[in-house]
Scaffold this motif. Structure first.
Motif, mmCIF file in Angstrom:
data_model
loop_
_atom_site.group_PDB
_atom_site.id
_atom_site.type_symbol
_atom_site.label_atom_id
_atom_site.label_comp_id
_atom_site.label_asym_id
_atom_site.label_seq_id
_atom_site.Cartn_x
_atom_site.Cartn_y
_atom_site.Cartn_z
ATOM 1 N N LEU A 86 -20.761 49.368 16.713
ATOM 2 C CA LEU A 86 -21.426 50.612 17.091
ATOM 3 C C LEU A 86 -20.951 51.706 16.135
ATOM 4 O O LEU A 86 -19.754 51.858 15.919
ATOM 5 C CB LEU A 86 -21.052 50.959 18.535
ATOM 6 N N MET A 87 -21.898 52.424 15.565
ATOM 7 C CA MET A 87 -21.593 53.550 14.682
ATOM 8 C C MET A 87 -22.150 54.814 15.319
ATOM 9 O O MET A 87 -23.356 54.923 15.520
ATOM 10 C CB MET A 87 -22.239 53.342 13.305
ATOM 11 N N ASP A 88 -21.280 55.758 15.624
ATOM 12 C CA ASP A 88 -21.690 56.979 16.304
ATOM 13 C C ASP A 88 -21.758 58.134 15.310
ATOM 14 O O ASP A 88 -20.735 58.587 14.798
ATOM 15 C CB ASP A 88 -20.680 57.286 17.418
ATOM 16 N N PHE A 89 -22.988 58.567 15.033
ATOM 17 C CA PHE A 89 -23.215 59.732 14.181
ATOM 18 C C PHE A 89 -23.572 60.952 15.036
ATOM 19 O O PHE A 89 -24.285 61.840 14.578
ATOM 20 C CB PHE A 89 -24.344 59.455 13.184
ATOM 21 N N VAL A 90 -23.154 60.992 16.273
ATOM 22 C CA VAL A 90 -23.356 62.037 17.275
ATOM 23 C C VAL A 90 -24.795 62.051 17.798
ATOM 24 O O VAL A 90 -25.031 61.638 18.922
ATOM 25 C CB VAL A 90 -22.903 63.437 16.797
ATOM 26 N N HIS A 91 -25.787 62.488 17.001
ATOM 27 C CA HIS A 91 -27.176 62.505 17.480
ATOM 28 C C HIS A 91 -27.851 61.147 17.332
ATOM 29 O O HIS A 91 -28.879 60.894 17.966
ATOM 30 C CB HIS A 91 -28.002 63.572 16.748
ATOM 31 N N VAL A 92 -27.293 60.302 16.480
ATOM 32 C CA VAL A 92 -27.847 58.971 16.219
ATOM 33 C C VAL A 92 -26.724 57.956 16.387
ATOM 34 O O VAL A 92 -25.653 58.106 15.792
ATOM 35 C CB VAL A 92 -28.415 58.872 14.785
ATOM 36 N N VAL A 93 -26.972 56.928 17.209
ATOM 37 C CA VAL A 93 -26.008 55.849 17.381
ATOM 38 C C VAL A 93 -26.640 54.568 16.846
ATOM 39 O O VAL A 93 -27.766 54.225 17.208
ATOM 40 C CB VAL A 93 -25.594 55.680 18.864
ATOM 41 N N VAL A 94 -25.922 53.896 15.957
ATOM 42 C CA VAL A 94 -26.410 52.674 15.334
ATOM 43 C C VAL A 94 -25.704 51.483 15.973
ATOM 44 O O VAL A 94 -24.478 51.474 16.091
ATOM 45 C CB VAL A 94 -26.141 52.682 13.810
ATOM 46 N N HIS A 95 -26.491 50.485 16.390
ATOM 47 C CA HIS A 95 -25.959 49.236 16.941
ATOM 48 C C HIS A 95 -26.304 48.122 15.961
ATOM 49 O O HIS A 95 -27.482 47.861 15.712
ATOM 50 C CB HIS A 95 -26.615 48.904 18.290
ATOM 51 N N VAL A 96 -25.287 47.474 15.405
ATOM 52 C CA VAL A 96 -25.499 46.357 14.493
ATOM 53 C C VAL A 96 -24.944 45.106 15.178
ATOM 54 O O VAL A 96 -23.754 45.006 15.432
ATOM 55 C CB VAL A 96 -24.809 46.583 13.128
ATOM 56 N N PHE A 97 -25.842 44.178 15.488
ATOM 57 C CA PHE A 97 -25.500 42.996 16.262
ATOM 58 C C PHE A 97 -25.586 41.721 15.436
ATOM 59 O O PHE A 97 -26.330 41.672 14.450
ATOM 60 C CB PHE A 97 -26.527 42.788 17.397
ATOM 61 N N GLN A 98 -24.918 40.679 15.902
ATOM 62 C CA GLN A 98 -25.323 39.332 15.548
ATOM 63 C C GLN A 98 -26.465 39.002 16.510
ATOM 64 O O GLN A 98 -26.494 39.482 17.639
ATOM 65 C CB GLN A 98 -24.166 38.341 15.714
ATOM 66 N N LYS A 99 -27.415 38.197 16.055
ATOM 67 C CA LYS A 99 -28.656 37.979 16.803
ATOM 68 C C LYS A 99 -28.421 37.536 18.247
ATOM 69 O O LYS A 99 -29.007 38.091 19.177
ATOM 70 C CB LYS A 99 -29.537 36.963 16.069
ATOM 71 N N HIS A 100 -27.561 36.555 18.473
ATOM 72 C CA HIS A 100 -27.348 36.040 19.836
ATOM 73 C C HIS A 100 -26.701 37.081 20.756
ATOM 74 O O HIS A 100 -26.982 37.132 21.947
ATOM 75 C CB HIS A 100 -26.543 34.730 19.812
ATOM 76 N N ILE A 101 -25.870 37.943 20.200
ATOM 77 C CA ILE A 101 -25.243 39.010 20.998
ATOM 78 C C ILE A 101 -26.297 40.065 21.355
ATOM 79 O O ILE A 101 -26.344 40.562 22.483
ATOM 80 C CB ILE A 101 -24.052 39.638 20.236
ATOM 81 N N ARG A 102 -27.165 40.363 20.417
ATOM 82 C CA ARG A 102 -28.247 41.326 20.673
ATOM 83 C C ARG A 102 -29.143 40.831 21.798
ATOM 84 O O ARG A 102 -29.518 41.590 22.694
ATOM 85 C CB ARG A 102 -29.066 41.549 19.405
ATOM 86 N N GLU A 103 -29.500 39.559 21.754
ATOM 87 C CA GLU A 103 -30.353 38.991 22.801
ATOM 88 C C GLU A 103 -29.651 39.025 24.157
ATOM 89 O O GLU A 103 -30.276 39.302 25.183
ATOM 90 C CB GLU A 103 -30.741 37.556 22.433
ATOM 91 N N PHE A 104 -28.351 38.763 24.174
ATOM 92 C CA PHE A 104 -27.592 38.750 25.427
ATOM 93 C C PHE A 104 -27.550 40.141 26.067
ATOM 94 O O PHE A 104 -27.799 40.297 27.254
ATOM 95 C CB PHE A 104 -26.163 38.239 25.178
ATOM 96 N N TYR A 105 -27.252 41.166 25.301
ATOM 97 C CA TYR A 105 -27.103 42.519 25.852
ATOM 98 C C TYR A 105 -28.430 43.250 26.028
ATOM 99 O O TYR A 105 -28.524 44.158 26.851
ATOM 100 C CB TYR A 105 -26.137 43.355 25.008
#
Length: 123
Positions: A86-105
């Motif tokens: 997770l990258m927090d740029f205050v107004h924008v938060v970026v989520h970079v996942f591995q594919k299987h983790i993205r599908e799970f959450y």
């Protein structure tokens, strides 16, 4: 358009460039501005094929944003195992996942009321 909106648009453009430079997959932007009690204005979500690619995406985003806008994320979390960073740029938060983790959450499902834009890539 306000100064904050212009700065946020520029930030999103540079984040997307950073993701695309290392071929991040399934890029999606969730616009959270019309929802109540949100922590930021936008989520940008993408995934990589391995922890190596997830780290490469995060490093590319940091380098691209820093070079173009002289900005750094306020906070970065999850770099140790690189399954979900997770990258927090205050107004924008970026989520970079591995594919299987993205599908799970299923962040997109949890924020199903948000306006969603899928970014088409050519790779």
């Amino acid at each position: 358009m306000s100064k904050k909106e212009q700065e946020t648009d520029q930030l999103i453009t540079q984040i997307l460039k950073g993701i695309e430079d290392v071929k991040g997959k399934d890029i999606e932007i969730l616009d959270l501005r019309d929802l109540e009690n949100t922590v930021c204005d936008y989520f940008i979500i993408c995934n990589g094929a391995s922890n190596t690619q997830v780290n490469a995406i995060v490093n590319s985003i940091q380098k691209t944003v820093s070079k173009a806008l002289k900005e750094k994320p306020w906070h970065v979390e999850g770099s140790n195992n690189a399954e979900w960073i997770l990258m927090d740029f205050v107004h924008v938060v970026v989520h970079v996942f591995q594919k299987h983790i993205r599908e799970f959450y299923d962040i997109e499902g949890l924020w199903g009321d948000a306006k969603s834009v899928k970014i088409e890539t050519t790779y």
